[in-house]
Design an enzyme around this catalytic site. Sequence first.
Site: not given
Ligand SMILES: [Zn+2]
Length: 205
Positions: A105, A110, A112, A119, A167
């Site tokens: 991103a 993002s 995150h 992750d 992902e």
């Molecule tokens: Zn990620």
Amino acid sequence: MVIRPSEQQLRDPRSLSVLVNKLRPLDPIGWVPEDLVMPAGLENPSGHPIRAAAAAALQVMAAAAAEAGVPFRLVSGYRSRELQQSLFEGYSASDGVAAAETYSARPGHSEHQTGLAVDLDDGAGHAFTSAFGDTAAGLWLRRHCAEFGFILRYEQGEQPVVGYIYEPWHFRYVGTEISLDMRESGIINYEEYVGAEPAPDYAAG
Ligand SMILES: [Zn+2]
């Protein structure tokens, strides 16, 4: 019946239901969560914290996975806007911007940065690879993550809606009310679940 998140909750970075994608940057764009903690009970080679609610759920999920013989590690958690910027620039330099856009991103966009995305890998060389989805840990997480309040955020074939390639390592904490409701209703991406517009790419300009 579960009440789906309101538009206000989707826009509020403090909300556990916040929606972040290529069309929905963090607002404010430099937002930093106030309740970041180091998750306990699992290996964390990233050294990244995550938000307290996500950390508590991750700890329980990690214990259940270890019990099932499929332990996993945290390989990325909260990433600041600045860290995301350096990551995105690094990926763009090595892979080209167009390729980087499919898996990384832009800063401020993002998930995150919410502190609610993690992750995960199995510590056996599958970090950030689609092959992780076929490992014992990856399969276990896919099957059980909803029981702990997590969703697999970027499912196979969903790039036209979620904006990213498959992902199998990226999970998002939304709480069990939503994660179980999504599983029950068979909806595999968060945009569709909350009734938001598809976000295949950034807005022009
Ligand atoms: Zn990620």
